[in-house]
Design an enzyme around this catalytic site. Structure first.
Site, PDB file in Angstrom:
ATOM      1  N   TYR A 278       1.009  -1.269   0.228  1.00 21.94           N
ATOM      2  CA  TYR A 278       0.068   0.041   0.063  1.00 21.94           C
ATOM      3  C   TYR A 278       0.707   1.338  -0.151  1.00 21.94           C
ATOM      4  O   TYR A 278       1.860   1.282   0.794  1.00 21.94           O
ATOM      5  CB  TYR A 278      -0.948   0.111   1.157  1.00 21.94           C
ATOM      6  CG  TYR A 278      -1.829   1.219   1.378  1.00 21.94           C
ATOM      7  CD1 TYR A 278      -2.918   1.448   0.382  1.00 21.94           C
ATOM      8  CD2 TYR A 278      -1.658   2.148   2.419  1.00 21.94           C
ATOM      9  CE1 TYR A 278      -3.765   2.562   0.562  1.00 21.94           C
ATOM     10  CE2 TYR A 278      -2.576   3.384   2.244  1.00 21.94           C
ATOM     11  CZ  TYR A 278      -3.509   3.358   1.527  1.00 21.94           C
ATOM     12  OH  TYR A 278      -4.194   4.534   1.680  1.00 21.94           O
TER      13      TYR A 278
ATOM     14  N   ASP B 206       9.311   2.611   0.458  1.00 19.11           N
ATOM     15  CA  ASP B 206       8.211   3.575   0.980  1.00 19.11           C
ATOM     16  C   ASP B 206       8.293   3.027   2.539  1.00 19.11           C
ATOM     17  O   ASP B 206       7.891   1.711   3.050  1.00 19.11           O
ATOM     18  CB  ASP B 206       7.103   3.291   0.512  1.00 19.11           C
ATOM     19  CG  ASP B 206       5.544   3.705   1.207  1.00 19.11           C
ATOM     20  OD1 ASP B 206       6.009   4.222   2.222  1.00 19.11           O
ATOM     21  OD2 ASP B 206       4.594   3.340   0.784  1.00 19.11           O
TER      22      ASP B 206
ATOM     23  N   LYS C  50       3.510   8.548   9.335  1.00 18.75           N
ATOM     24  CA  LYS C  50       3.358   8.166  10.459  1.00 18.75           C
ATOM     25  C   LYS C  50       4.113   8.578  11.596  1.00 18.75           C
ATOM     26  O   LYS C  50       4.160   9.655  12.150  1.00 18.75           O
ATOM     27  CB  LYS C  50       3.256   6.691  10.424  1.00 18.75           C
ATOM     28  CG  LYS C  50       2.017   6.290   9.259  1.00 18.75           C
ATOM     29  CD  LYS C  50       1.870   4.796   9.213  1.00 18.75           C
ATOM     30  CE  LYS C  50       0.465   4.671   8.370  1.00 18.75           C
ATOM     31  NZ  LYS C  50       0.596   4.051   7.089  1.00 18.75           N
TER      32      LYS C  50
HETATM   33  C1  LIG Z   1       0.074   4.500   5.751  1.00 23.38           C
HETATM   34  C2  LIG Z   1       0.890   4.065   4.672  1.00 23.38           C
HETATM   35  C3  LIG Z   1       0.886   5.093   3.270  1.00 23.38           C
HETATM   36  C4  LIG Z   1      -0.156   6.301   3.331  1.00 23.38           C
HETATM   37  O1  LIG Z   1      -0.049   7.068   4.252  1.00 23.38           O
HETATM   38  P1  LIG Z   1      -1.365   8.259   4.522  1.00 23.38           P
HETATM   39  O2  LIG Z   1      -0.727   9.156   5.630  1.00 23.38           O
HETATM   40  O3  LIG Z   1      -2.251   7.331   5.107  1.00 23.38           O
HETATM   41  O4  LIG Z   1      -1.667   8.723   3.340  1.00 23.38           O
HETATM   42  C5  LIG Z   1       1.713   4.730   2.420  1.00 23.38           C
HETATM   43  N1  LIG Z   1       2.479   3.709   2.454  1.00 23.38           N
HETATM   44  C6  LIG Z   1       2.469   3.165   3.644  1.00 23.38           C
HETATM   45  C7  LIG Z   1       3.484   1.980   3.484  1.00 23.38           C
HETATM   46  C8  LIG Z   1       1.656   3.286   4.504  1.00 23.38           C
HETATM   47  O5  LIG Z   1       1.800   2.380   5.493  1.00 23.38           O
END
Ligand SMILES: *Cc1c(COP(=O)(O)O)cnc(C)c1O
Length: 431
Positions: A142, A237, A267
């Protein structure tokens, strides 16, 4: 005082599904979502005044525990000086320096408000830098909800059972090649056939949005080798893993064996405020406007309250914090395995540093999205509700990692462990 059911009804009448992000609606576990009134340390308190021990941690940011007094004080202090300026601040440079000190490959850093924006911008930057259009992503990973990256995405998209999403034009994902995670043959084939057209591979260097699926040995190294040979960029990511699984994220935990060109963070780096970042090679980051031709902007980017929370969080997240988080995760993971085994629940617990999750009804290693989807989510539904009844809030989906914090001390961990056997029994009777 109100009940969760009353709160849910009220919210649903004005907000689609009653929530601002789909997984919060409890769609995959059923029942009424818990509406939170406040949180402190490892504890949440709902609108009815009931307390829970929390294993969601706001989906990652709360590594110090909720509402850490020093973080809150820094945010309050920042708030007293104004909420948003739309002009540069020194706090942004300070936070960028803290990021670079931990991840020296992030020679420059640009702040945005969400992980979605960070990943979207990383892809645009990679395309701008290479003059190529194709992006490779892995099924079950994701990278936020931008159109191009909503092909076979994990997290809420996975649990909601959406095949991607309505409203994403085929043209938007036509330049996105989706490959199974950990599949070295598929990856080699994609590069053999289209390597010269590929701008970047974006990956969760340890996947945690389809449940926790660590990279197999050599997988990330292969990504680096293939992208380098093809003149493509590698994007780690680390929105979820960054500054959580170690002081330098997965890249640090991996032992600096792979050198990605770009990172995305979110995060933890925002300490619970809306803040995320793109970091990486300075020559690449300098392609962003105003220095370069790749456009990116944001009214609230680098917001002073968010940078204050990020600075305080990274400053406080020291070796001791990571040691505590690791220890709590180990104790919980071991006790969970023991309780499920004792109850006769077929399961597979997987870990990536302090992140872990359970695949229910599966015993073989889960190495990709297809094997993750073989799990029995009904068993988790029963386990989840038994835990919630015992006052422990787990992620409301079997496809999410469990998050611990430095506030998960021995007493908290002990109380969670005590609840496992009865929940494991509930999981048995569900199947
Ligand atoms: C949470 C997440 C995102 C998206 O971040 P948001 O702040 O919710 O837009 C992208 N990549 C990874 C790996 C994530 O866990």
């Amino acid at each position: 005082m109100t009940t969760n059911a009353e709160a849910f009804d009220r919210a649903r009448s004005v907000i689609p599904g009653g929530v601002s992000s789909p997984v919060r609606a409890f769609g995959s576990v059923g029942g009424t979502p818990v509406f939170i009134a406040r949180a402190e340390g490892a504890r949440l308190v709902d609108v009815a005044g009931r307390e829970y021990l929390d294993l969601v941690g706001s989906w990652g940011p709360a590594i110090l525990g909720h509402g850490h007094p020093e973080v809150v004080a820094r945010v309050q202090e920042a708030a007293s000086r104004g909420l948003s300026f739309g002009a540069p601040t020194l706090a942004e440079a300070e936070l960028a320096e803290l990021v670079r000190a931990r991840v020296p490959l992030a020679g420059k850093v640009r702040f945005v408000s969400t992980g979605t924006e960070a990943c979207m911008t990383a892809v645009r930057l990679a395309r701008g830098a290479t003059g190529r259009d194709l992006v490779v992503k892995f099924a079950g990973c994701y990278h936020g909800h931008s159109d191009a990256l909503l092909a076979a995405a994990g997290s809420g998209v996975l649990t909601a059972g959406l095949p991607g999403s309505a409203g994403v034009p085929a043209a938007a994902t036509a330049q996105t090649l989706v490959v199974p995670y950990n599949d070295t043959d598929a990856l080699r084939t994609v590069f053999a056939e289209r390597g010269h057209e590929i701008a970047a591979v974006i990956t969760e260097p340890a996947a945690a949005n389809m449940g926790v699926v660590p990279p197999e040995p050599g997988f990330n190294e292969l990504l680096r080798a293939l992208t380098t040979a093809a003149g493509a960029l590698l994007v780690y990511d680390e929105v979820l893993t960054g500054f959580r699984v170690s002081d330098a994220g997965w890249w640090g935990l991996e032992g600096h064996t792979v050198e990605p060109d770009l990172f995305t963070f979110g995060k933890v780096v925002g300490g619970g405020m809306p803040l995320a970042a793109i970091g990486g090679r300075a020559d690449l980051l300098d392609l962003l406007a105003p220095l370069g031709p790749v456009y990116q902007a944001g009214t609230l980017s680098g917001n002073p309250l968010a940078t204050a929370a990020g600075i305080a969080t990274l400053t406080l997240a020291d070796t001791e914090v990571y040691a505590r988080v690791d220890a709590a995760a180990s104790t919980l993971a071991d006790a969970l395995t023991a309780a499920l085994t004792a109850a006769g629940v077929a399961h597979r617990l997987q870990r990536a540093g302090s992140l872990f999750s359970v695949f229910w009804g599966v015993e073989e290693p889960v190495r990709d999205y297809a094997s993750a989807q073989r799990q029995d989510t009904a068993a988790y539904r029963a386990f989840f509700h038994a835990m919630l009844d015992a006052g422990i809030a787990l992620p409301p989906s079997a496809y999410e990692a469990w998050f611990v914090s430095a506030a998960h001390d021995d007493e908290v961990v002990g109380r969670i462990v005590e609840a496992f056997p009865a929940a494991a029994a509930a999981a048995v009777s569900s199947s």
